[in-house]
Design an enzyme around this catalytic site. Structure first.
Site, PDB file in Angstrom:
ATOM      1  N   GLY A 180      -1.225   7.657   0.311  1.00 10.57           N
ATOM      2  CA  GLY A 180      -1.527   7.831   1.724  1.00 10.57           C
ATOM      3  C   GLY A 180      -0.371   7.538   2.680  1.00 10.57           C
ATOM      4  O   GLY A 180       0.777   7.928   2.456  1.00 10.57           O
ATOM      5  N   TYR A 217     -15.107  -3.364   8.229  1.00  6.53           N
ATOM      6  CA  TYR A 217     -13.768  -2.770   8.271  1.00  6.53           C
ATOM      7  C   TYR A 217     -13.208  -2.835   9.695  1.00  6.53           C
ATOM      8  O   TYR A 217     -12.058  -3.234   9.912  1.00  6.53           O
ATOM      9  CB  TYR A 217     -13.838  -1.313   7.771  1.00  6.53           C
ATOM     10  CG  TYR A 217     -12.549  -0.557   7.982  1.00  6.53           C
ATOM     11  CD1 TYR A 217     -11.437  -0.807   7.171  1.00  6.53           C
ATOM     12  CD2 TYR A 217     -12.417   0.389   9.007  1.00  6.53           C
ATOM     13  CE1 TYR A 217     -10.237  -0.137   7.375  1.00  6.53           C
ATOM     14  CE2 TYR A 217     -11.228   1.055   9.222  1.00  6.53           C
ATOM     15  CZ  TYR A 217     -10.146   0.793   8.403  1.00  6.53           C
ATOM     16  OH  TYR A 217      -8.947   1.447   8.616  1.00  6.53           O
ATOM     17  N   GLY A 242       0.830  -1.210   0.000  1.00  8.03           N
ATOM     18  CA  GLY A 242       0.000   0.000   0.000  1.00  8.03           C
ATOM     19  C   GLY A 242       0.857   1.250   0.000  1.00  8.03           C
ATOM     20  O   GLY A 242       0.553   2.239   0.671  1.00  8.03           O
ATOM     21  N   ALA A 243       1.934   1.200  -0.787  1.00 12.26           N
ATOM     22  CA  ALA A 243       2.873   2.333  -0.789  1.00 12.26           C
ATOM     23  C   ALA A 243       2.623   3.261  -1.970  1.00 12.26           C
ATOM     24  O   ALA A 243       3.432   4.149  -2.244  1.00 12.26           O
ATOM     25  CB  ALA A 243       4.311   1.807  -0.828  1.00 12.26           C
ATOM     26  N   GLY A 254       1.180   4.753   3.511  1.00 19.46           N
ATOM     27  CA  GLY A 254       2.265   3.891   3.008  1.00 19.46           C
ATOM     28  C   GLY A 254       3.262   4.667   2.170  1.00 19.46           C
ATOM     29  O   GLY A 254       4.482   4.489   2.324  1.00 19.46           O
ATOM     30  N   SER A 260      -6.060  -0.034  13.470  1.00 18.49           N
ATOM     31  CA  SER A 260      -6.847   1.193  13.658  1.00 18.49           C
ATOM     32  C   SER A 260      -7.599   1.144  14.979  1.00 18.49           C
ATOM     33  O   SER A 260      -8.018   0.069  15.437  1.00 18.49           O
ATOM     34  CB  SER A 260      -7.852   1.353  12.523  1.00 18.49           C
ATOM     35  OG  SER A 260      -8.720   2.433  12.804  1.00 18.49           O
TER      36      SER A 260
END
Ligand SMILES: NC(=O)c1ccc[n+]([C@@H]2O[C@H](COP(=O)([O-])OP(=O)(O)OC[C@H]3O[C@@H](n4cnc5c(N)ncnc54)[C@H](OP(=O)(O)O)[C@@H]3O)[C@@H](O)[C@H]2O)c1
Length: 288
Positions: free
Chosen positions: A14, A165, A10-11, A16, A140
């Site tokens: 955001g 989620y 996830g880079a 990442g 989270s």
């Protein structure tokens, strides 16, 4: 961080991407995972620019919703990275409607929980060989109040986008606890963190109303660079070299919810996750 090899999912956006830029600026060798070639190329250029010393960034393309793709990713990482000092499981998303992956798994669960679980397991030996090494997962505070629906793992009876989620973010913490327990005595640590509310691409995929909601929340949100700070600290700081199985935010240990501290739930989740990955494992073996 010179010569430290860090793999981060996830880079392309955001938290990442901001973390990868900060880690590259500290001298680490970055390897990034994206699912889209163009976005991954653009992110790689940004990370190289942040490193500012003709650095190279290794890129890997994988759709983390597919277990076959996660398995191909792990095989490619093992072939291309003889050393792995830090694995960051950061990619994640929320989906407002129930969808099944090609493995027959609910999509949010597949991307947010099973992908980190499977990728970490497949890269574990390389991390142990590279020890001291670290595994970091972006969880989270949304996990508070969530429960793992063991009798409805695909959320067929109970699907609510945000609720689902939250359940996956609880799974991230339980996974970290159980992984840390299994890694005792190996010099490989596993920790997770909450980045707080961060202005990223998160929840921009769920229609106009959600998009508007995220825009309204923007003034209360942190920048991605600030949201990535605890991640960067967990990857680099000597303060946490011997700390494992812990949930952090703002560089401090925080107790997660009571369910997230339940070691029996963590063990049960691990076993069920293994079963959920077993079918793709058998197919991969049959092909090889
Ligand atoms: N933003 C917040 O307020 C907040 C708060 C708490 C926790 N988090 C967590 O922070 C992590 C990062 O999210 P973010 O806020 O930075 O959101 P983001 O900007 O949407 O970034 C998410 C990243 O995950 C990647 N990704 C999503 N699905 C994928 C898939 N199937 N295969 C491969 N990559 C995939 C995205 O790739 P693409 O570029 O291809 O979309 C992107 O690089 C997530 O785990 C999220 O749960 C965020």
């Amino acid at each position: 961080m010179n010569n430290k090899q860090i793999l981060i999912t996830g880079a392309t956006n955001g938290i990442g991407l901001a973390a990868a830029e900060a880690l590259a600026a500290l001298g680490a060798n970055l390897a990034i995972v994206g699912r889209n070639k163009t976005r991954t190329r653009i992110a790689s250029a940004r990370i190289r620019a942040a490193a500012g010393r003709g650095a190279t960034v290794a890129t890997f393309i994988a759709d983390l919703s597919s277990q076959a793709s996660v398995r191909r990713l792990a095989a490619e990482v093992l072939a291309r990275c003889p050393k792995l000092d830090v694995l960051v499981n950061n990619a994640g998303a929320m989906y407002g409607t129930p969808q099944l992956t090609e493995d027959g798994i609910e999509l949010t669960w597949a991307v947010n929980h099973l992908a980190p679980f499977l990728l970490s397991k497949l890269l574990l030996q390389r991390l142990k060989e590279s020890a001291p090494a670290r595994i970091i997962t972006t969880a989270s505070q949304a996990h508070q109040g969530a429960h793992i629906q063991f009798d409805d793992l695909n959320a067929e009876r109970s699907f609510r986008g945000f609720g689902r989620y939250c359940e996956t973010k609880l799974a991230n913490i339980l996974f970290t606890t159980e992984l840390a327990r299994r890694l005792e005595g190996t010099e490989v640590t596993a920790n997770c963190f909450h980045p707080r509310l961060v202005a990223t691409g998160f929840n921009r995929n769920n229609g106009l109303l959600m998009d508007l909601g995220m825009t309204i929340l923007r003034p209360m949100s942190r920048s991605p660079a600030k949201g990535a700070k605890t991640l960067v600290w967990l990857a680099t700081s000597p303060d946490v070299a011997n700390v494992s199985g812990v949930y952090f935010f703002d560089q401090e240990q925080r107790p997660p919810s009571p369910e997230a501290q339940d070691t029996e739930t963590a063990r049960r989740l691990w076993e069920i996750s293994e079963r959920q990955c077993a079918v793709s494992g058998r197919s991969a073996k049959a092909r090889s």
